[in-house]
Design a protein around this motif. Structure first.
Motif, PDB file in Angstrom:
ATOM      1  N   GLU A   2       0.824  -1.219   0.000  1.00  0.00           N
ATOM      2  CA  GLU A   2       0.000   0.000   0.000  1.00  0.00           C
ATOM      3  C   GLU A   2       0.853   1.261   0.000  1.00  0.00           C
ATOM      4  O   GLU A   2       0.339   2.367  -0.036  1.00  0.00           O
ATOM      5  N   GLY A   3       2.188   1.066   0.010  1.00  0.00           N
ATOM      6  CA  GLY A   3       3.076   2.213  -0.039  1.00  0.00           C
ATOM      7  C   GLY A   3       3.340   2.807   1.325  1.00  0.00           C
ATOM      8  O   GLY A   3       2.795   2.346   2.328  1.00  0.00           O
TER       9      GLY A   3
ATOM     10  N   ARG B  52      -3.485  12.018   1.125  1.00  0.00           N
ATOM     11  CA  ARG B  52      -2.055  11.991   1.486  1.00  0.00           C
ATOM     12  C   ARG B  52      -1.276  11.122   0.503  1.00  0.00           C
ATOM     13  O   ARG B  52      -1.772  10.103   0.040  1.00  0.00           O
ATOM     14  N   ARG B  53      -0.060  11.533   0.237  1.00  0.00           N
ATOM     15  CA  ARG B  53       0.795  10.807  -0.719  1.00  0.00           C
ATOM     16  C   ARG B  53       1.173   9.424  -0.211  1.00  0.00           C
ATOM     17  O   ARG B  53       1.410   9.248   0.992  1.00  0.00           O
ATOM     18  N   ARG B  54       1.225   8.482  -1.130  1.00  0.00           N
ATOM     19  CA  ARG B  54       1.688   7.132  -0.818  1.00  0.00           C
ATOM     20  C   ARG B  54       2.795   6.764  -1.790  1.00  0.00           C
ATOM     21  O   ARG B  54       2.570   6.742  -2.997  1.00  0.00           O
ATOM     22  N   TYR B  55       3.972   6.522  -1.268  1.00  0.00           N
ATOM     23  CA  TYR B  55       5.127   6.193  -2.104  1.00  0.00           C
ATOM     24  C   TYR B  55       5.293   4.684  -2.188  1.00  0.00           C
ATOM     25  O   TYR B  55       5.356   4.013  -1.150  1.00  0.00           O
ATOM     26  N   HIS B  56       5.382   4.179  -3.402  1.00  0.00           N
ATOM     27  CA  HIS B  56       5.591   2.755  -3.611  1.00  0.00           C
ATOM     28  C   HIS B  56       7.054   2.501  -3.952  1.00  0.00           C
ATOM     29  O   HIS B  56       7.816   3.447  -4.170  1.00  0.00           O
ATOM     30  N   GLU B  57       7.399   1.245  -4.014  1.00  0.00           N
ATOM     31  CA  GLU B  57       8.796   0.868  -4.217  1.00  0.00           C
ATOM     32  C   GLU B  57       9.401   1.565  -5.433  1.00  0.00           C
ATOM     33  O   GLU B  57      10.508   2.089  -5.387  1.00  0.00           O
TER      34      GLU B  57
ATOM     35  N   GLU C  66       8.373  17.013  -6.625  1.00  0.00           N
ATOM     36  CA  GLU C  66       7.140  16.677  -7.325  1.00  0.00           C
ATOM     37  C   GLU C  66       6.578  17.914  -8.040  1.00  0.00           C
ATOM     38  O   GLU C  66       6.205  17.848  -9.219  1.00  0.00           O
ATOM     39  N   ARG C  67       6.548  19.023  -7.319  1.00  0.00           N
ATOM     40  CA  ARG C  67       6.089  20.298  -7.902  1.00  0.00           C
ATOM     41  C   ARG C  67       6.889  20.640  -9.146  1.00  0.00           C
ATOM     42  O   ARG C  67       6.357  21.153 -10.125  1.00  0.00           O
ATOM     43  N   GLU C  68       8.178  20.384  -9.099  1.00  0.00           N
ATOM     44  CA  GLU C  68       9.086  20.727 -10.192  1.00  0.00           C
ATOM     45  C   GLU C  68       9.037  19.714 -11.330  1.00  0.00           C
ATOM     46  O   GLU C  68       9.793  19.834 -12.298  1.00  0.00           O
ATOM     47  N   GLY C  69       8.194  18.722 -11.194  1.00  0.00           N
ATOM     48  CA  GLY C  69       8.020  17.755 -12.279  1.00  0.00           C
ATOM     49  C   GLY C  69       9.146  16.755 -12.403  1.00  0.00           C
ATOM     50  O   GLY C  69       9.407  16.238 -13.489  1.00  0.00           O
ATOM     51  N   LEU C  70       9.799  16.446 -11.301  1.00  0.00           N
ATOM     52  CA  LEU C  70      10.893  15.475 -11.364  1.00  0.00           C
ATOM     53  C   LEU C  70      10.398  14.043 -11.196  1.00  0.00           C
ATOM     54  O   LEU C  70      11.117  13.099 -11.531  1.00  0.00           O
ATOM     55  N   MET C  71       9.188  13.898 -10.665  1.00  0.00           N
ATOM     56  CA  MET C  71       8.643  12.548 -10.510  1.00  0.00           C
ATOM     57  C   MET C  71       8.022  12.106 -11.835  1.00  0.00           C
ATOM     58  O   MET C  71       7.588  12.937 -12.634  1.00  0.00           O
ATOM     59  N   LEU C  72       7.981  10.803 -12.041  1.00  0.00           N
ATOM     60  CA  LEU C  72       7.417  10.293 -13.292  1.00  0.00           C
ATOM     61  C   LEU C  72       5.930  10.618 -13.389  1.00  0.00           C
ATOM     62  O   LEU C  72       5.448  11.060 -14.433  1.00  0.00           O
ATOM     63  N   ASP C  73       5.204  10.414 -12.287  1.00  0.00           N
ATOM     64  CA  ASP C  73       3.800  10.790 -12.236  1.00  0.00           C
ATOM     65  C   ASP C  73       3.571  11.488 -10.910  1.00  0.00           C
ATOM     66  O   ASP C  73       4.380  11.345  -9.995  1.00  0.00           O
ATOM     67  N   PRO C  74       2.460  12.245 -10.807  1.00  0.00           N
ATOM     68  CA  PRO C  74       2.120  12.785  -9.495  1.00  0.00           C
ATOM     69  C   PRO C  74       1.955  11.613  -8.532  1.00  0.00           C
ATOM     70  O   PRO C  74       1.329  10.601  -8.881  1.00  0.00           O
ATOM     71  N   THR C  75       2.557  11.719  -7.370  1.00  0.00           N
ATOM     72  CA  THR C  75       2.508  10.617  -6.414  1.00  0.00           C
ATOM     73  C   THR C  75       1.055  10.288  -6.070  1.00  0.00           C
ATOM     74  O   THR C  75       0.278  11.198  -5.768  1.00  0.00           O
ATOM     75  N   PRO C  76       0.666   9.009  -6.147  1.00  0.00           N
ATOM     76  CA  PRO C  76      -0.718   8.630  -5.832  1.00  0.00           C
ATOM     77  C   PRO C  76      -1.070   8.951  -4.382  1.00  0.00           C
ATOM     78  O   PRO C  76      -0.185   8.991  -3.517  1.00  0.00           O
ATOM     79  N   ARG C  77      -2.357   9.202  -4.139  1.00  0.00           N
ATOM     80  CA  ARG C  77      -2.814   9.591  -2.803  1.00  0.00           C
ATOM     81  C   ARG C  77      -3.727   8.524  -2.214  1.00  0.00           C
ATOM     82  O   ARG C  77      -4.359   7.755  -2.950  1.00  0.00           O
ATOM     83  N   ASP C  78      -3.853   8.537  -0.907  1.00  0.00           N
ATOM     84  CA  ASP C  78      -4.831   7.671  -0.257  1.00  0.00           C
ATOM     85  C   ASP C  78      -6.171   8.405  -0.229  1.00  0.00           C
ATOM     86  O   ASP C  78      -6.308   9.494  -0.780  1.00  0.00           O
ATOM     87  N   GLU C  79      -7.157   7.816   0.458  1.00  0.00           N
ATOM     88  CA  GLU C  79      -8.510   8.386   0.466  1.00  0.00           C
ATOM     89  C   GLU C  79      -8.488   9.804   1.058  1.00  0.00           C
ATOM     90  O   GLU C  79      -9.277  10.662   0.675  1.00  0.00           O
ATOM     91  N   GLY C  80      -7.581  10.014   1.992  1.00  0.00           N
ATOM     92  CA  GLY C  80      -7.511  11.317   2.656  1.00  0.00           C
ATOM     93  C   GLY C  80      -6.686  12.343   1.900  1.00  0.00           C
ATOM     94  O   GLY C  80      -6.481  13.449   2.386  1.00  0.00           O
TER      95      GLY C  80
END
Lengths: 143, 143
Positions: free
Chosen positions: A16-17, A54-59, A38-52
């Motif tokens: 679940e990250g 909040r960001r969840r980082y996966h492997e 993330e704001r600067e666009g360095l991540m491949l995609d916007p980090t997925p969020r949980d129901e609330g």
DNA sequence: GCTTGACCTGTAGTGCACTCCAGGTAGCAG
DNA sequence: CTGCTACCTGGAGTGCACTACAGGTCAAGC
């Protein structure tokens, strides 16, 4: 200092990250910096969020961040990393990515050689000071 | 390599010294940065002037600047270099200087190892992209 | 039900190392 | 004498990579 090699983090990431705080701890990057990247666009995609929301980082996110750290610590600017992130997002750009990494590799090798030469100079200075300390040698003493 | 204590510039500096423009060219530092370094107290003494008030850099000044470049390029902050300049100005502080250089050396070695590890990671990425390019391998392809 | 803590957004502030600028001087070529 | 170039000072501005803050949400523990 956290040892961040590359793809592997060396810790089990639950399916679940992890939270941003945990991600910061695992990558050694700092919460604010993670959001900034993330704001600067360095991540491949916007980090997925949980129901609330909040960001969840996966492997794979953590592995990517480890790559960002590697690029930053070898002197690549945020803007240049963004270019890599941009092309990495688009399929069929493997050749381009290869080229960008080869280019960066050359700069890193150069930088490495430069630092090695500087280290030799530091060693020379240390040796000179040691000589000056043992048999007080007024001539060879550096400033 | 003649003088171990003072690194060589590799050009003949006339006994009357050179202008700031020439010093910039010889050290690769940039006129504004040279003045900035002096303002910040990184030089051993205020650079001597000619009759017209213009700076004249002598061999030992250029050698010192080369040392500044070495420290900067190995990641030492201006404030820390100022500390070195300050103790270097005071006689009988050789032990202290030795200590400062030994400390910095440790940081440089650490940095060097880190960069070497990063280079290995870059090489791994390049190798993966090369593999992906030759026999289009959908699995081993990195992001 | 209330507090606590970790998270959220958007925006402002920070620290560092230069780098630029305005306004001026000194020496030399033509 | 007139430009021209290279230099001078004090101070302001720049670019980068964060870092901090204000004001808010949400889930868990007491």
């Amino acid at each position: 200092m956290t040892d961040v090699a590359l793809p592997e983090i060396g810790a089990d990431v639950p399916p679940e990250g992890v939270s941003i705080g945990e991600a910061a701890r695992l990558t050694g990057v700092g919460i604010e910096a993670l959001r900034y990247y993330e704001r600067e666009g360095l991540m491949l995609d916007p980090t997925p969020r949980d129901e609330g929301g909040r960001r969840r980082y996966h492997e794979r996110d953590l592995a990517w961040i480890a790559g960002l750290v590697m690029l930053r610590e070898t002197g690549m600017a945020i803007a240049d990393i963004r270019v890599i992130a941009d092309v990495s997002r688009r399929p069929g750009t493997e050749g381009e990515r290869l080229h960008l990494f080869e280019q960066h590799r050359m700069r890193v090798v150069e930088q490495l050689e430069r630092t090695r030469r500087h280290l030799a100079a530091i060693d020379a200075k240390i040796a000179a000071y040691r000589r000056a300390a043992t048999h007080s040698d007024p001539e060879g003493t550096p400033r």
